[in-house]
Design a protein around this motif. Sequence first.
Motif, PDB file in Angstrom:
ATOM      1  N   ARG A  21      42.042  28.930   5.403  1.00  0.00           N
ATOM      2  CA  ARG A  21      41.081  28.370   6.369  1.00  0.00           C
ATOM      3  C   ARG A  21      40.867  26.879   6.141  1.00  0.00           C
ATOM      4  N   ASP A  22      40.615  26.497   4.902  1.00  0.00           N
ATOM      5  CA  ASP A  22      40.312  25.098   4.622  1.00  0.00           C
ATOM      6  C   ASP A  22      41.522  24.200   4.871  1.00  0.00           C
ATOM      7  N   ALA A  23      42.717  24.707   4.613  1.00  0.00           N
ATOM      8  CA  ALA A  23      43.916  23.920   4.913  1.00  0.00           C
ATOM      9  C   ALA A  23      44.021  23.663   6.413  1.00  0.00           C
ATOM     10  N   LEU A  24      43.697  24.654   7.220  1.00  0.00           N
ATOM     11  CA  LEU A  24      43.725  24.467   8.677  1.00  0.00           C
ATOM     12  C   LEU A  24      42.691  23.445   9.128  1.00  0.00           C
ATOM     13  N   LEU A  25      41.586  23.355   8.374  1.00  0.00           N
ATOM     14  CA  LEU A  25      40.531  22.398   8.708  1.00  0.00           C
ATOM     15  C   LEU A  25      40.788  21.019   8.113  1.00  0.00           C
ATOM     16  N   LEU A 103      34.972  37.770   8.297  1.00  0.00           N
ATOM     17  CA  LEU A 103      35.080  36.886   9.454  1.00  0.00           C
ATOM     18  C   LEU A 103      36.539  36.579   9.754  1.00  0.00           C
ATOM     19  N   THR A 104      36.842  36.367  11.025  1.00  0.00           N
ATOM     20  CA  THR A 104      38.236  36.126  11.405  1.00  0.00           C
ATOM     21  C   THR A 104      38.796  34.875  10.732  1.00  0.00           C
ATOM     22  N   VAL A 105      37.962  33.850  10.532  1.00  0.00           N
ATOM     23  CA  VAL A 105      38.467  32.620   9.914  1.00  0.00           C
ATOM     24  C   VAL A 105      38.822  32.840   8.451  1.00  0.00           C
ATOM     25  N   ASN A 106      38.331  33.931   7.863  1.00  0.00           N
ATOM     26  CA  ASN A 106      38.658  34.276   6.483  1.00  0.00           C
ATOM     27  C   ASN A 106      39.726  35.362   6.406  1.00  0.00           C
ATOM     28  N   ALA A 107      40.285  35.742   7.528  1.00  0.00           N
ATOM     29  CA  ALA A 107      41.249  36.846   7.581  1.00  0.00           C
ATOM     30  C   ALA A 107      42.622  36.361   8.019  1.00  0.00           C
ATOM     31  N   ILE A 108      43.031  35.219   7.483  1.00  0.00           N
ATOM     32  CA  ILE A 108      44.343  34.638   7.770  1.00  0.00           C
ATOM     33  C   ILE A 108      45.118  34.587   6.455  1.00  0.00           C
ATOM     34  N   ALA A 124      42.778  30.692  16.053  1.00  0.00           N
ATOM     35  CA  ALA A 124      42.120  30.237  17.294  1.00  0.00           C
ATOM     36  C   ALA A 124      40.644  29.989  17.064  1.00  0.00           C
ATOM     37  N   ASP A 125      39.992  30.831  16.261  1.00  0.00           N
ATOM     38  CA  ASP A 125      38.571  30.638  15.993  1.00  0.00           C
ATOM     39  C   ASP A 125      38.320  29.413  15.119  1.00  0.00           C
ATOM     40  N   VAL A 126      39.241  29.110  14.196  1.00  0.00           N
ATOM     41  CA  VAL A 126      39.120  27.868  13.424  1.00  0.00           C
ATOM     42  C   VAL A 126      39.188  26.679  14.369  1.00  0.00           C
ATOM     43  N   LEU A 131      32.496  31.218  14.298  1.00  0.00           N
ATOM     44  CA  LEU A 131      32.411  32.245  13.258  1.00  0.00           C
ATOM     45  C   LEU A 131      32.255  33.587  13.964  1.00  0.00           C
ATOM     46  N   ARG A 132      33.224  34.487  13.730  1.00  0.00           N
ATOM     47  CA  ARG A 132      33.257  35.753  14.439  1.00  0.00           C
ATOM     48  C   ARG A 132      33.597  36.882  13.451  1.00  0.00           C
ATOM     49  N   HIS A 133      32.967  38.027  13.612  1.00  0.00           N
ATOM     50  CA  HIS A 133      33.248  39.166  12.750  1.00  0.00           C
ATOM     51  C   HIS A 133      34.632  39.729  13.054  1.00  0.00           C
ATOM     52  N   THR A 134      35.212  40.401  12.063  1.00  0.00           N
ATOM     53  CA  THR A 134      36.548  40.949  12.250  1.00  0.00           C
ATOM     54  C   THR A 134      36.548  42.275  12.988  1.00  0.00           C
ATOM     55  N   GLY A 135      35.448  43.030  12.908  1.00  0.00           N
ATOM     56  CA  GLY A 135      35.399  44.328  13.559  1.00  0.00           C
ATOM     57  C   GLY A 135      34.042  44.978  13.403  1.00  0.00           C
ATOM     58  N   PRO A 136      33.848  46.153  13.983  1.00  0.00           N
ATOM     59  CA  PRO A 136      32.539  46.823  13.954  1.00  0.00           C
ATOM     60  C   PRO A 136      32.071  47.189  12.552  1.00  0.00           C
ATOM     61  N   ALA A 137      32.980  47.271  11.581  1.00  0.00           N
ATOM     62  CA  ALA A 137      32.581  47.605  10.210  1.00  0.00           C
ATOM     63  C   ALA A 137      31.740  46.497   9.575  1.00  0.00           C
ATOM     64  N   PHE A 138      31.622  45.362  10.248  1.00  0.00           N
ATOM     65  CA  PHE A 138      30.779  44.264   9.763  1.00  0.00           C
ATOM     66  C   PHE A 138      29.375  44.757   9.424  1.00  0.00           C
ATOM     67  N   VAL A 139      28.858  45.696  10.209  1.00  0.00           N
ATOM     68  CA  VAL A 139      27.479  46.157  10.020  1.00  0.00           C
ATOM     69  C   VAL A 139      27.329  47.056   8.803  1.00  0.00           C
ATOM     70  N   GLU A 140      28.418  47.423   8.170  1.00  0.00           N
ATOM     71  CA  GLU A 140      28.335  48.343   7.042  1.00  0.00           C
ATOM     72  C   GLU A 140      27.981  47.653   5.728  1.00  0.00           C
ATOM     73  N   ASP A 141      28.173  46.349   5.663  1.00  0.00           N
ATOM     74  CA  ASP A 141      27.964  45.621   4.409  1.00  0.00           C
ATOM     75  C   ASP A 141      26.956  44.494   4.624  1.00  0.00           C
ATOM     76  N   PRO A 142      25.738  44.598   4.079  1.00  0.00           N
ATOM     77  CA  PRO A 142      24.718  43.562   4.306  1.00  0.00           C
ATOM     78  C   PRO A 142      25.075  42.220   3.694  1.00  0.00           C
ATOM     79  N   VAL A 143      25.969  42.190   2.693  1.00  0.00           N
ATOM     80  CA  VAL A 143      26.372  40.908   2.118  1.00  0.00           C
ATOM     81  C   VAL A 143      27.075  40.050   3.161  1.00  0.00           C
ATOM     82  N   ARG A 144      27.720  40.697   4.137  1.00  0.00           N
ATOM     83  CA  ARG A 144      28.416  39.935   5.173  1.00  0.00           C
ATOM     84  C   ARG A 144      27.446  39.089   5.991  1.00  0.00           C
TER      85      ARG A 144
END
Length: 367
Positions: A21-25, A103-108, A124-126, A131-144
């Motif tokens: 992510r940071d390299a893309l930025l 997050l999608t920006v962390n899933a490359i 594309a999101d970068v 900042l966008r979640h990767t999927g519905p499982a986002f709600v399963e982990d409060p640390v996210r």
Amino acid sequence: MDADDPAVAGLEVYIVGGAVRDALLGQPAGDRDWVVVGASPEIMAARGFTPVGGDFPVFLHPRTHEEYALARTERKSGRGYRGFVFHAGPDVTLEDDLRRRDLTVNAIARASDGALIDPLGGVADVRARVLRHTGPAFVEDPVRLLRLARFAARFHDFSIAPETLDLCRALVRGGEVDALVPERVWQEFAKGLMTGHPGRMLDVLAACGALERVAPGLAWDGEVRAGLHAAAERGLDLAQRYALLCRASGPGLQDALRAPSACRDLARLLPVVLQGLEGGAGGAEAWLGLLESCDAWRRPDRCRALLEAASCVRGDVDLSAWARRIEAARAIDAGAVARAAGGDPARIREDLRAARLAALAGVGAGC
């Protein structure tokens, strides 16, 4: 990666997450995270990797000591951020591993030939600064949720996808956020406070309804936000920023956040120093009272740190003048005063105070 590295030769290895992510930025690269696909703990051990993972297989490279994790999936098994069962095996694909991320920006991922693997549209999101979640499982982990708020503070020019904020609110409504332990909250708070725009982390948590759950009793308003922003602009340290965050809050907040003692110490004393500055026009008596309140004789660096933090709230704090006062008062030879007083404790206190007052009076005015 080094193509001649025997430790990884023949393995399917990728750089993932923040480094990509940071390299893309165009930002400086930090620590690199590696994912290994199609391997097993036995294969990693045979190549000299040292296992360090607890819940899932993570290994240290035998030479670079960078972390290499086996590709894994996760399944919700209970409440909170620890309520997951992980599966890591040769059958787990890179895409499987990327989909479990927050997050999608962390899933490359980036392969050894430089090719990007981006199944969730993170590139594309970068580019769109989202900042966008990767999927519905986002709600399963409060640390996210905490990580999202922290990333929003770090990447202040990124928007948050509306559907991601909706999932954050659902996470709070479902009670998952209540399973967070204070130590885990503090880890993310500390990182977020040290960003260039720490107030945005608190704003995101407030917008989701999570702030009162993870930091009960925190008074978050425009004045506190402004002081925290000033601290970030001036590059103040974590303890100073934390003190400014807590300056209008009750003492119960300290038990909720479990900050380190240095942070709690400044948070306790900053309101005292701010009150002392209100009487700064009172001259040497008021100056001495403030210096005594934060034990400037034995802890001059802490006193200076408190005054720096206070200057983010009050625009009239003359830090140069206060530095001269601290040095003048500390220059008094307490031992000589004690000897001259014949060892009488009451007289020593009285004479020492008089000497410090005289030294402060000779320094001059200024707040």
